[in-house]
Write an enzyme that holds these catalytic residues in place. Structure first.
Site, PDB file in Angstrom:
ATOM      1  N   GLU A 198      -4.607 -10.724 -31.812  1.00 40.55           N
ATOM      2  CA  GLU A 198      -5.472 -10.979 -30.667  1.00 40.55           C
ATOM      3  C   GLU A 198      -5.710  -9.727 -29.818  1.00 40.55           C
ATOM      4  O   GLU A 198      -6.604  -9.702 -28.974  1.00 40.55           O
ATOM      5  CB  GLU A 198      -4.881 -12.090 -29.798  1.00 40.55           C
ATOM      6  N   GLU A 236      13.513 -15.851 -44.700  1.00 40.91           N
ATOM      7  CA  GLU A 236      14.173 -15.401 -43.482  1.00 40.91           C
ATOM      8  C   GLU A 236      15.614 -14.964 -43.720  1.00 40.91           C
ATOM      9  O   GLU A 236      16.207 -14.265 -42.888  1.00 40.91           O
ATOM     10  CB  GLU A 236      14.138 -16.486 -42.409  1.00 40.91           C
TER      11      GLU A 236
END
Length: 311
Positions: free
Chosen positions: A82, A113
């Site tokens: 963004e 992970e």
């Protein structure tokens, strides 16, 4: 296996969550969410220190890397992408790395992970000298993030950590640790809730403050916005009107004369100067985070024209 983390504890305020009707459920969940902003405000000092590290890195031509897994990693990607339309920031400035790759944005990648070696390899392959590596891990213990931070430390890179665990084990690998004490989740262990909201607030403050310090705004206006759609084009004109008090017609006219370059148009309008002169001044007083009170250089450029300073 050590699993202690506030996000994994049971919340005494929500023990009977499943007995509530819809209005009570919503009120209870939102009451927990309301605690998050205060918890983030309490760690404003380390966020500010992390801003300084990021500004120094980006101003020096280096990169800020967000590294995370699951919800934490996805929020890092969201924040990084963004910044492009909002501040014209590139991946060379801020980039995000998600355990399991971009496919993990929409579906879980099993075991990603837990792969500390993959985190270390990421730093070895994609981080350069002067870069900053910021680990994102709600629990503060994610192995993928641990591998990245450890590898970054070994190379002498600056490191940060954003976690929702005041006792985060990975804090020892961070030059700056932002440890937000949001307490237990409304649904035990569901870190997409308060922990994720806290991380979003931290990243919003971190990246926004970094971009402002880098000179991408004038006052509170996004002068480096990239007008990639009709809404943003209209916002650009409106922004010039808000900053200068000129009419929309005049703002649009000068913006067109400036070839769509908001900085040049802004200097021209504020100084009541020719676009050519405004361009020279805008270049002379380019973005500089070391220029106190005017990192964008707009005030300095306008002053140089209105006081008849010679370029």
């Amino acid at each position: 296996m050590a699993l202690a983390s506030p996000t994994e504890e049971r919340n005494p305020r929500t023990h009977e969550l499943d007995t509530l009707d819809a209005p009570e459920l919503v009120d209870t969940i939102l009451a927990e969410d309301a605690r998050v902003a205060g918890a983030v405000q309490a760690v404003s000092a380390p966020i500010a220190r992390l801003v300084d590290l990021c500004v120094e890195a980006v101003a020096g031509g280096s990169t800020v890397h967000y590294v995370g897994a699951g919800t934490s990693g996805r929020l890092g990607v969201l924040d990084a992408v963004e910044l492009l339309p909002t501040y014209s920031a590139t991946e060379q400035m801020v980039t995000a790395h998600l355990a399991g790759g971009i496919a993990a944005m929409t579906r879980a990648v099993e075991g990603a992970e837990d792969d500390a070696d993959a985190g270390a390899a990421l730093v070895a392959e994609q981080c350069g000298e002067g870069d900053v590596v910021i680990g994102l891990a709600a629990s503060g213990r994610t192995p993928f993030v641990r591998g990245s931070l450890a590898a970054a430390r070994e190379r002498g890179l600056s490191t940060g950590l954003v976690a929702a665990n005041p006792q985060a084990p990975l804090a020892r690998l961070a030059d700056v640790a932002v440890l937000v004490d949001v307490g237990p989740e409304a649904v035990t262990g569901s870190t997409r809730m308060k922990a994720a909201t806290a991380q979003k607030l931290v990243l919003n403050a971190l990246s926004t403050a970094t971009m402002v310090r880098l000179g991408t705004t004038f006052q509170n206006l996004m002068i480096d916005v990239r007008p990639t759609n009709a809404k943003l084009v209209a916002r650009t004109v409106r922004m010039l009107v808000q900053a200068t008090g000129e009419s929309p017609e005049r703002a649009a006219e000068v913006l067109e004369e400036a070839g769509g370059r908001v900085r040049v148009a802004l200097v021209a309008l504020l100084a009541h100067a020719d676009v050519t002169d405004a361009e020279v001044a805008a270049v002379r007083f380019g973005k500089d985070p070391g220029r106190r009170g005017d990192p964008a250089g707009i005030r300095s450029a306008v002053a140089s024209l209105t006081t008849k300073e010679s370029p």
